[in-house]
Motif scaffolding. Structure first.
Motif, PDB file in Angstrom:
ATOM      1  N   GLU A  84       6.797  -0.749  -3.982  1.00  0.00           N
ATOM      2  CA  GLU A  84       5.826  -1.067  -5.026  1.00  0.00           C
ATOM      3  C   GLU A  84       6.484  -1.712  -6.245  1.00  0.00           C
ATOM      4  O   GLU A  84       5.876  -2.527  -6.928  1.00  0.00           O
ATOM      5  CB  GLU A  84       5.076   0.200  -5.449  1.00  0.00           C
ATOM      6  CG  GLU A  84       4.209   0.799  -4.356  1.00  0.00           C
ATOM      7  CD  GLU A  84       3.150  -0.181  -3.876  1.00  0.00           C
ATOM      8  OE1 GLU A  84       2.606  -0.929  -4.703  1.00  0.00           O
ATOM      9  OE2 GLU A  84       2.871  -0.198  -2.656  1.00  0.00           O
ATOM     10  N   ASN A 140       7.059  -5.331  -5.293  1.00  0.00           N
ATOM     11  CA  ASN A 140       5.772  -6.038  -5.337  1.00  0.00           C
ATOM     12  C   ASN A 140       5.346  -6.356  -6.764  1.00  0.00           C
ATOM     13  O   ASN A 140       4.756  -7.410  -7.041  1.00  0.00           O
ATOM     14  CB  ASN A 140       4.703  -5.193  -4.651  1.00  0.00           C
ATOM     15  CG  ASN A 140       3.351  -5.872  -4.633  1.00  0.00           C
ATOM     16  OD1 ASN A 140       3.208  -6.969  -4.095  1.00  0.00           O
ATOM     17  ND2 ASN A 140       2.352  -5.232  -5.230  1.00  0.00           N
ATOM     18  N   LYS A 171      11.875 -11.232  -6.284  1.00  0.00           N
ATOM     19  CA  LYS A 171      11.557 -10.041  -5.510  1.00  0.00           C
ATOM     20  C   LYS A 171      12.720  -9.637  -4.616  1.00  0.00           C
ATOM     21  O   LYS A 171      13.016  -8.444  -4.461  1.00  0.00           O
ATOM     22  CB  LYS A 171      10.290 -10.274  -4.679  1.00  0.00           C
ATOM     23  CG  LYS A 171       9.019 -10.376  -5.514  1.00  0.00           C
ATOM     24  CD  LYS A 171       7.806 -10.761  -4.675  1.00  0.00           C
ATOM     25  CE  LYS A 171       7.416  -9.656  -3.710  1.00  0.00           C
ATOM     26  NZ  LYS A 171       6.143  -9.981  -3.010  1.00  0.00           N
ATOM     27  N   SER A 211       5.993  -9.828  -8.844  1.00  0.00           N
ATOM     28  CA  SER A 211       5.096 -10.987  -8.793  1.00  0.00           C
ATOM     29  C   SER A 211       4.174 -11.036  -9.999  1.00  0.00           C
ATOM     30  O   SER A 211       3.858 -12.110 -10.516  1.00  0.00           O
ATOM     31  CB  SER A 211       4.270 -10.955  -7.509  1.00  0.00           C
ATOM     32  OG  SER A 211       5.092 -10.968  -6.372  1.00  0.00           O
TER      33      SER A 211
END
Length: 439
Positions: free
Chosen positions: A106, A109, A120, A112
């Motif tokens: 998470e 993620n 990432k 982004s």
């Protein structure tokens, strides 16, 4: 450092990293930035963001030391927030029950949402390397890093409290207990405790504070019995000492100087309901709005005045005050456990500026205190320059000021009572009481 806008789309970890960035890089208070982010999330997520962001702030030196080990070169410009996102990931992996899968996946993620889609892979590699190298299990020898404090404050604490520094640093990194003050105009301590018992709320009642309850488990304050009816106020035990030390009497005119958010004002009124007048003075109109809200809930009616305490000629009506509580602007180094952002928002140069402002307000308040009147000087600082040294210097300037000890052990060179963080479960606080001679 360039300002980075709040991500357009909400994301739990991206928003949390943005909060951390705003505090550490932009010098904004946690209260302000959390309030902005929390409009986007539900109560559960808001609690998570607050817990995680404040947790990171308590461990900044350690997290940064790990980051320097794992990151080849610092990120710059609009990518700087990704560093704070990585620190959030490291914190989750080390200090929380968040699963490794969620902490890594998470967090990666979330890059982004912070404009770091191309980073990432870097975020993933750093977090994976951190667990692979087991850095969390390797001892850190640097005592400053271990303390979680900026170096300047670490040195001052050791300089002034060589025998208590370890306890101060430890207690300043612990979550603060939730103290409540029962509003004796609305209910009694016994009746309020019965209402807590009925809901199986766990608490203790300290012998040292006749109106206090300490919750032993965290609870949503607004969900506690009697909140909307004004049965209680949230107020730390150290702050609850101000009204008893002031000891307002019936028929007296009282000034609570620098009063926002109003906790001490309410307590003064609750301790003596037959006052001629209680004036709550503060220079910040937005903070006075909180005073008015709190007083309305508690059903108190002080005179609320927005003015500069250091310039009484602009607001004083010429009628002397019998007693003044001067809760002076300060570094707030005694409440770092409650507001961990303070350690990063305060700078060494701030202390000199604050002591000058304190002295200016101190002198001004003395001019509006009647002969024979009492002034209680208070701060939520642990730095002697703002406390005992400030009072000693005031006494040397004002021959008509008589120091009145609050506790055994005070001396003329070190007047007042310095409460250290965690002492009797209280915040760090300082009090000194002075009486204006009539001669």
């Amino acid at each position: 450092m360039k300002s980075i806008p709040l991500p357009k789309q909400k994301n739990l970890r991206a928003d949390c990293a943005w909060v951390i960035y705003q505090i550490l890089e932009q010098g904004r208070s946690s209260r302000d930035v959390l309030a902005r982010v929390q409009r986007r999330h539900n109560a559960k997520d808001n609690a998570w963001i607050q817990e995680m962001s404040l947790g990171v702030l308590r461990q900044v030196p350690l997290l940064q030391s790990w980051l320097r080990t794992l990151l080849d070169r610092p990120l710059k410009g609009d990518k700087k927030a990704i560093e704070h996102l990585i620190m959030l990931g490291l914190y989750q992996l080390t200090f929380t029950r968040v699963s490794e899968h969620a902490a890594v996946g998470e967090t990666v993620n979330a890059a982004s949402y912070l404009g770091g889609i191309k980073l990432k892979g870097l975020v993933n590699a750093i977090l994976r390397n951190f667990t692979r190298q087991e850095l969390a299990s390797k001892p850190i020898e640097d005592p400053v890093i271990q303390s979680g404090m900026p170096k300047w404050l670490f040195k001052l604490i050791h300089q002034h409290y060589p025998d208590h520094a370890a306890d101060i640093l430890h207690n300043s990194n612990q979550p603060a207990p939730l103290w409540l003050r029962v509003n004796r105009h609305k209910t009694t301590l016994a009746a309020f405790c019965e209402s807590l018992d009925a809901l199986n709320v766990s608490y203790t009642c300290p012998d040292t504070h006749p109106d206090a309850v300490i919750l032993t488990k965290r609870h949503e304050v607004t969900a506690l019995p009697g909140f909307s009816q004004g049965w209680f106020a949230v107020q730390d035990g150290a702050a609850q000492l101000a009204a008893p030390f002031l000891s307002a009497q019936p028929g007296e005119r009282i000034l609570d100087c620098c009063a926002a958010p109003g906790g001490k004002t309410g307590h003064i009124i609750e301790q003596c309901s037959d006052l001629a007048q209680c004036v709550a003075l503060d220079a910040d109109d937005s903070r006075l709005a909180r005073v008015k809200e709190n007083m309305a809930r508690l059903d108190h009616n002080p005179t609320v005045l927005c003015a500069d305490a250091s310039e009484p000629d602009t607001w004083w009506d010429g009628s002397y005050f019998d007693r003044i509580l001067l809760d002076a602007p300060c570094s707030a180094t005694g409440v770092i456990r409650r507001h961990p952002d303070i350690r990063w928002l305060r700078k060494p140069a701030d202390i000199e500026a604050l002591t000058q402002l304190q002295a200016k307000i101190f002198d001004a308040m003395w001019t509006v205190l009647k002969p024979g009147g009492t002034l209680v000087y208070a701060t939520c600082s642990i730095l002697p320059a703002e406390n005992s040294e400030q009072v000693a210097q005031f006494l040397s300037r004002h021959p008509d000021a008589v120091w009145q000890p609050l506790k055994e052990g005070e001396t003329e060179d070190a007047p007042g009572w310095q409460i250290l963080p965690g002492e009797q479960q209280m915040d760090g606080f300082y009090y000194a009481r002075l009486v204006k001679s009539t001669g």
